[in-house]
Design a protein around this motif. Structure first.
Motif, short mmCIF file in Angstrom:
data_model
loop_
_atom_site.label_atom_id
_atom_site.label_comp_id
_atom_site.label_asym_id
_atom_site.label_seq_id
_atom_site.Cartn_x
_atom_site.Cartn_y
_atom_site.Cartn_z
N LYS A 105 25.18 39.44 45.43
CA LYS A 105 24.46 38.30 44.87
C LYS A 105 25.31 37.65 43.79
N GLU A 106 25.88 38.48 42.91
CA GLU A 106 26.84 37.99 41.93
C GLU A 106 28.24 38.33 42.45
N LYS A 107 29.00 37.31 42.75
CA LYS A 107 30.29 37.52 43.40
C LYS A 107 31.31 38.15 42.45
N PRO A 108 31.99 39.20 42.89
CA PRO A 108 33.05 39.81 42.07
C PRO A 108 34.27 38.88 41.98
N LYS A 109 35.13 39.17 41.02
CA LYS A 109 36.40 38.46 40.96
C LYS A 109 37.27 38.93 42.12
N LEU A 110 37.94 38.01 42.76
CA LEU A 110 38.84 38.36 43.86
C LEU A 110 40.27 38.41 43.36
N LYS A 111 40.91 39.56 43.56
CA LYS A 111 42.30 39.75 43.19
C LYS A 111 43.07 40.16 44.44
N VAL A 112 44.31 39.71 44.55
CA VAL A 112 45.08 39.95 45.76
C VAL A 112 46.46 40.51 45.39
N TYR A 196 60.36 45.87 36.21
CA TYR A 196 60.15 47.30 35.95
C TYR A 196 61.40 48.05 36.42
N PRO A 197 61.65 49.25 35.93
CA PRO A 197 62.92 49.94 36.19
C PRO A 197 63.05 50.57 37.57
N GLY A 198 62.01 50.58 38.38
CA GLY A 198 62.04 51.28 39.65
C GLY A 198 62.60 50.45 40.80
N GLY A 199 62.40 50.99 42.01
CA GLY A 199 62.91 50.34 43.21
C GLY A 199 61.80 49.67 44.00
N HIS A 200 61.89 49.81 45.34
CA HIS A 200 60.96 49.12 46.24
C HIS A 200 59.72 49.98 46.44
N GLU A 201 58.99 50.17 45.37
CA GLU A 201 57.74 50.91 45.43
C GLU A 201 56.84 50.42 44.30
N ILE A 202 55.56 50.73 44.42
CA ILE A 202 54.59 50.24 43.44
C ILE A 202 54.48 51.21 42.27
N ASP A 203 54.58 50.67 41.09
CA ASP A 203 54.34 51.41 39.85
C ASP A 203 52.87 51.18 39.50
N VAL A 204 52.03 52.19 39.73
CA VAL A 204 50.59 51.99 39.59
C VAL A 204 50.18 51.71 38.14
N GLU A 205 50.91 52.25 37.18
CA GLU A 205 50.58 51.98 35.78
C GLU A 205 50.80 50.51 35.44
N LEU A 206 51.90 49.97 35.91
CA LEU A 206 52.16 48.55 35.69
C LEU A 206 51.16 47.70 36.47
N LEU A 207 50.86 48.11 37.68
CA LEU A 207 49.90 47.37 38.49
C LEU A 207 48.54 47.30 37.80
N GLU A 208 48.11 48.40 37.21
CA GLU A 208 46.84 48.40 36.47
C GLU A 208 46.88 47.37 35.35
N GLN A 209 47.98 47.29 34.64
CA GLN A 209 48.11 46.31 33.57
C GLN A 209 48.02 44.89 34.12
N LEU A 210 48.66 44.65 35.24
CA LEU A 210 48.64 43.31 35.83
C LEU A 210 47.26 42.93 36.36
N LEU A 211 46.49 43.94 36.74
CA LEU A 211 45.15 43.70 37.25
C LEU A 211 44.16 43.39 36.13
N VAL A 212 44.42 43.92 34.95
CA VAL A 212 43.44 43.86 33.87
C VAL A 212 43.81 42.86 32.79
N HIS A 213 45.09 42.84 32.41
CA HIS A 213 45.49 42.05 31.26
C HIS A 213 46.12 40.72 31.66
N HIS A 214 46.17 39.82 30.73
CA HIS A 214 46.85 38.54 30.90
C HIS A 214 48.22 38.67 30.24
N ILE A 215 49.25 38.82 31.05
CA ILE A 215 50.60 39.04 30.53
C ILE A 215 51.31 37.69 30.49
N SER A 216 51.74 37.29 29.34
CA SER A 216 52.40 35.99 29.19
C SER A 216 53.90 36.16 28.99
#
Length: 216
Positions: A105-112, A196-216
């Motif tokens: 009924k109340e639409k969630p925010k869509l993140k991709v 980020y310092p890694g290679g071709h893989e997802i850094d979940v800690e950084l991803l969490e930050q990108l999902l939640v915070h506004h990084i300028s």
């Protein structure tokens, strides 16, 4: 003589949980070349929350990763019949979103999130969506080169867009990064690059930050 036919097709996707209708955000996560939704979702398990539904569609093109047997992987498209693949991918992803969207009924925010090959597919998809995208994260990949500038800019004008770039990612060359910079400029899209310092893989800690915070 070449002909075309439309037919019903069975495709698969996985979710982090059963929809509880209390989610405040839905994250569509598009995997990379040769991956499967089961294992990609498992990598994202540290991000599981009751108020966050993670949706991992599985690309519909399958092949053996080596030879003619053994492990199987999925991919979003190849250069063969690419126009049809783009249409099919968009319709597949639209169908998943529509099936989930009606539950709220109340639409969630869509993140991709688009990882590697899934990044280009993600950008083509969001560029034709009627639903607003709160943020778009492209990881180890970038915007598709065939996007229509006006349409992409209109759809993403109010979205937060991030490009996550691994300093040790051997798939991202200086030339490819330069081309992506020019493409983003031509599309008129504001996209923040995050390293980020890694290679071709997802850094979940950084991803969490990108999902939640506004990084300028």
């Amino acid at each position: 003589m070449k002909n075309t036919i439309k037919y019903d097709h069975i495709a698969h996707f996985r979710t982090s949980q059963v929809v509880n209708r209390g989610e405040t955000e839905i994250l569509f996560a598009l995997h990379g070349y040769g991956q499967l939704s089961e294992f990609f979702l498992r990598k994202l398990s540290p991000l599981f929350k009751e108020d966050r539904l993670i949706v991992v569609p599985e690309a519909t093109n399958y092949s053996y990763l080596e030879g003619f047997s053994g492990r199987v992987g999925a991919n979003w498209m190849t250069r063969h019949e690419r126009a049809s693949a783009i249409i099919n991918n968009n319709q597949f992803l639209n169908g998943i979103l529509e099936s989930l969207w009606i539950k709220y009924k109340e639409k969630p925010k869509l993140k991709v999130l688009g990882f590697s090959q899934g990044a280009a597919t993600a950008t083509r998809w969001v560029s034709q969506l009627s639903v607003p995208v709160e943020r778009l994260i492209l990881w180890g990949g970038g915007f598709a080169h065939d996007l229509e500038p006006g349409m992409a800019q209109e759809k993403l004008n109010d979205s937060l867009c991030y490009l996550a770039i691994g300093e040790q990612d051997h798939f991202l060359t200086p030339e490819s990064l330069q081309k992506q910079d020019q493409l983003v400029k031509d599309l008129g899209i504001k996209a923040k690059k995050v390293y980020y310092p890694g290679g071709h893989e997802i850094d979940v800690e950084l991803l969490e930050q990108l999902l939640v915070h506004h990084i300028s």
